[in-house]
Design a protein around this motif. Structure first.
Motif, short mmCIF file in Angstrom:
data_model
loop_
_atom_site.label_atom_id
_atom_site.label_comp_id
_atom_site.label_asym_id
_atom_site.label_seq_id
_atom_site.Cartn_x
_atom_site.Cartn_y
_atom_site.Cartn_z
N VAL A 47 0.86 -1.18 0.00
CA VAL A 47 0.00 0.00 0.00
C VAL A 47 0.89 1.24 0.00
O VAL A 47 1.75 1.40 0.88
N LEU A 48 0.70 2.08 -1.00
CA LEU A 48 1.45 3.33 -1.10
C LEU A 48 0.57 4.47 -0.61
O LEU A 48 -0.46 4.76 -1.21
N HIS A 49 0.96 5.09 0.48
CA HIS A 49 0.19 6.19 1.06
C HIS A 49 0.74 7.51 0.53
O HIS A 49 1.77 8.00 0.98
N ARG A 50 0.05 8.09 -0.47
CA ARG A 50 0.44 9.38 -1.01
C ARG A 50 -0.46 10.48 -0.47
O ARG A 50 -0.77 11.44 -1.15
N GLY A 51 -0.84 10.34 0.75
CA GLY A 51 -1.75 11.25 1.41
C GLY A 51 -2.59 10.45 2.39
O GLY A 51 -2.61 9.22 2.34
N GLU A 52 -3.25 11.15 3.29
CA GLU A 52 -4.05 10.47 4.30
C GLU A 52 -5.48 10.29 3.80
O GLU A 52 -6.07 11.22 3.25
N ALA A 53 -6.01 9.10 4.00
CA ALA A 53 -7.38 8.82 3.58
C ALA A 53 -8.36 9.73 4.32
O ALA A 53 -8.11 10.13 5.47
N ALA A 54 -9.46 10.04 3.65
CA ALA A 54 -10.46 10.91 4.26
C ALA A 54 -11.04 10.28 5.52
O ALA A 54 -11.36 10.98 6.49
N ASP A 55 -11.16 8.95 5.51
CA ASP A 55 -11.67 8.23 6.68
C ASP A 55 -10.66 7.14 7.04
O ASP A 55 -10.82 5.98 6.66
N PRO A 56 -9.61 7.49 7.77
CA PRO A 56 -8.56 6.51 8.06
C PRO A 56 -9.03 5.33 8.90
O PRO A 56 -8.48 4.23 8.79
N ASP A 57 -10.06 5.52 9.73
CA ASP A 57 -10.57 4.41 10.53
C ASP A 57 -11.16 3.32 9.63
O ASP A 57 -10.87 2.13 9.80
N PHE A 73 5.21 4.95 2.82
CA PHE A 73 4.76 6.30 3.16
C PHE A 73 5.75 7.32 2.60
O PHE A 73 6.95 7.22 2.84
N PHE A 74 5.23 8.30 1.86
CA PHE A 74 6.08 9.40 1.41
C PHE A 74 6.21 10.40 2.54
O PHE A 74 5.21 10.87 3.08
N GLU A 75 7.45 10.70 2.88
CA GLU A 75 7.68 11.64 3.98
C GLU A 75 7.03 12.98 3.66
O GLU A 75 7.22 13.55 2.59
N GLY A 76 6.26 13.48 4.61
CA GLY A 76 5.58 14.75 4.43
C GLY A 76 4.15 14.62 3.97
O GLY A 76 3.36 15.56 4.10
N ASP A 77 3.79 13.45 3.42
CA ASP A 77 2.42 13.25 2.95
C ASP A 77 1.49 12.79 4.07
O ASP A 77 0.27 12.96 3.97
N CYS A 78 2.06 12.17 5.10
CA CYS A 78 1.26 11.61 6.20
C CYS A 78 1.93 11.97 7.52
O CYS A 78 3.16 11.94 7.63
N ASP A 79 1.12 12.29 8.53
CA ASP A 79 1.72 12.61 9.83
C ASP A 79 2.03 11.33 10.60
O ASP A 79 1.66 10.22 10.19
N ASN A 80 2.74 11.48 11.72
CA ASN A 80 3.20 10.32 12.48
C ASN A 80 2.05 9.48 13.00
O ASN A 80 2.12 8.24 13.02
N ALA A 81 0.98 10.14 13.46
CA ALA A 81 -0.16 9.40 14.01
C ALA A 81 -0.79 8.51 12.95
O ALA A 81 -1.19 7.37 13.23
N TYR A 82 -0.86 9.01 11.73
CA TYR A 82 -1.43 8.21 10.63
C TYR A 82 -0.53 7.01 10.35
O TYR A 82 -1.00 5.87 10.23
N ARG A 91 7.01 -1.36 7.35
CA ARG A 91 6.80 0.00 6.85
C ARG A 91 8.08 0.55 6.23
O ARG A 91 9.17 0.39 6.79
N VAL A 92 7.91 1.23 5.11
CA VAL A 92 9.03 1.82 4.39
C VAL A 92 8.75 3.30 4.20
O VAL A 92 7.65 3.69 3.80
N LEU A 93 9.76 4.12 4.48
CA LEU A 93 9.64 5.57 4.33
C LEU A 93 10.32 6.00 3.03
O LEU A 93 11.45 5.59 2.75
N LEU A 94 9.63 6.80 2.24
CA LEU A 94 10.13 7.22 0.93
C LEU A 94 10.37 8.72 0.90
O LEU A 94 9.69 9.49 1.57
N GLN A 95 11.34 9.11 0.09
CA GLN A 95 11.63 10.53 -0.08
C GLN A 95 12.26 10.74 -1.45
O GLN A 95 13.07 9.93 -1.91
N ASP A 96 11.86 11.81 -2.12
CA ASP A 96 12.48 12.18 -3.39
C ASP A 96 13.55 13.23 -3.11
O ASP A 96 13.25 14.39 -2.89
N GLY A 126 11.15 4.55 13.32
CA GLY A 126 10.34 3.35 13.48
C GLY A 126 10.01 2.61 12.21
O GLY A 126 9.10 1.77 12.19
N PHE A 127 10.76 2.88 11.13
CA PHE A 127 10.49 2.22 9.85
C PHE A 127 11.52 1.11 9.61
O PHE A 127 12.65 1.16 10.10
N GLU A 128 11.10 0.13 8.82
CA GLU A 128 11.98 -1.01 8.53
C GLU A 128 12.81 -0.80 7.27
O GLU A 128 13.77 -1.55 7.02
#
Length: 246
Positions: A47-57, A73-82, A91-96, A126-128
């Motif tokens: 799953v590539l998170h390019r932003g936070e879903a409108a209803d994350p629950d 997760f692209f760094e900056g697209d999602c906050d830590n809580a998400y 989990r993998v953290l991505l950055q351009d 906390g990413f692998e």
């Protein structure tokens, strides 16, 4: 270049190296995502998170039903809580890290620019794993941007070479001197390649691990094409990522 990438992807897929990925964006309806997952017919996927879903629950409830290999997760697209909703997943953290310019001539020549320090801090977050877009950047164009560039640019990434500089990956751009449309392309390539070769030879120990840099340091007897130079630069970046001793 695009045909080469597709060929590599097909080969990796035939060996079970690649996995399908579905993308989550802030504007994508959950129903659309569910259809995309259903089309995978039970295969493990990422799953590539390019932003936070409108209803994350609701998203979390739906994703927990499936066998997910990795969350990206692209760094900056999602906050830590998400991101922490899936803290027990891979989990993998991505950055351009590539600072794209409108023209090759706009790159600063002979200057070390910080590319990314993600490799040195992804575990603390906390990413692998971590990832980037090599020396190409996130924006991909099959034709390389349309018209042929007037200025030739070769991009090289490397670990910190200067004492007391922060631990990071750096990038330097090697540009041709001629920047007119009438300049012979082979001459421009050779100008940029000669600068790159001198830089590598000045730091031989730092680049000893890289087979791509051994090619650049030669330099090759015949002038290579821009496609060959880009492939070698990408190869070096991948070798660098594999070589990092963190």
């Amino acid at each position: 270049m695009q045909s080469t990438i597709l060929k590599v992807m097909e080969e990796c897929d035939s060996h079970g190296v690649t996995i399908p990925v579905v993308a989550v964006t802030s504007g994508k309806p959950l129903a659309t995502l569910i259809k995309e997952i259903a089309a995978l017919k039970g295969k493990p996927f990422g799953v590539l998170h390019r932003g936070e879903a409108a209803d994350p629950d609701r998203l979390q409830v739906e994703l927990d039903k499936h066998q997910i290999a990795t969350h990206f997760f692209f760094e900056g697209d999602c906050d830590n809580a998400y991101c922490d909703r899936w803290e027990f997943s891979n989990r993998v953290l991505l950055q351009d890290g590539f600072a794209r310019q409108q023209r090759n001539a706009d790159h600063r020549q002979g200057v070390d620019e910080e590319y990314s320090d993600l490799a040195y801090r992804y575990r603390r977050k906390g990413f692998e794993g971590y990832g980037d877009h090599t020396i190409v950047g996130e924006i991909f164009t099959p034709t390389g941007g349309g018209k042929a560039a007037i200025t030739v640019a070769i991009h090289l990434t490397f670990q910190t070479l200067v004492a007391n500089r922060p631990q990071s990956i750096w990038i330097r751009h090697f540009l041709s001197d001629d920047s007119t449309a009438t300049a012979p392309r082979a001459v421009c390539v050779r100008q940029a390649l000669d600068k790159l070769g001198r830089f590598i030879n000045q730091h031989r120990r730092a680049f000893a691990f890289s087979t791509a840099c051994q090619y650049f340091a030669g330099p090759p007897a015949s002038t290579p094409s821009l496609g060959v130079l880009k492939r070698r630069s990408i190869k070096h970046h991948l070798e660098l990522m594999s070589h990092l001793n963190l």
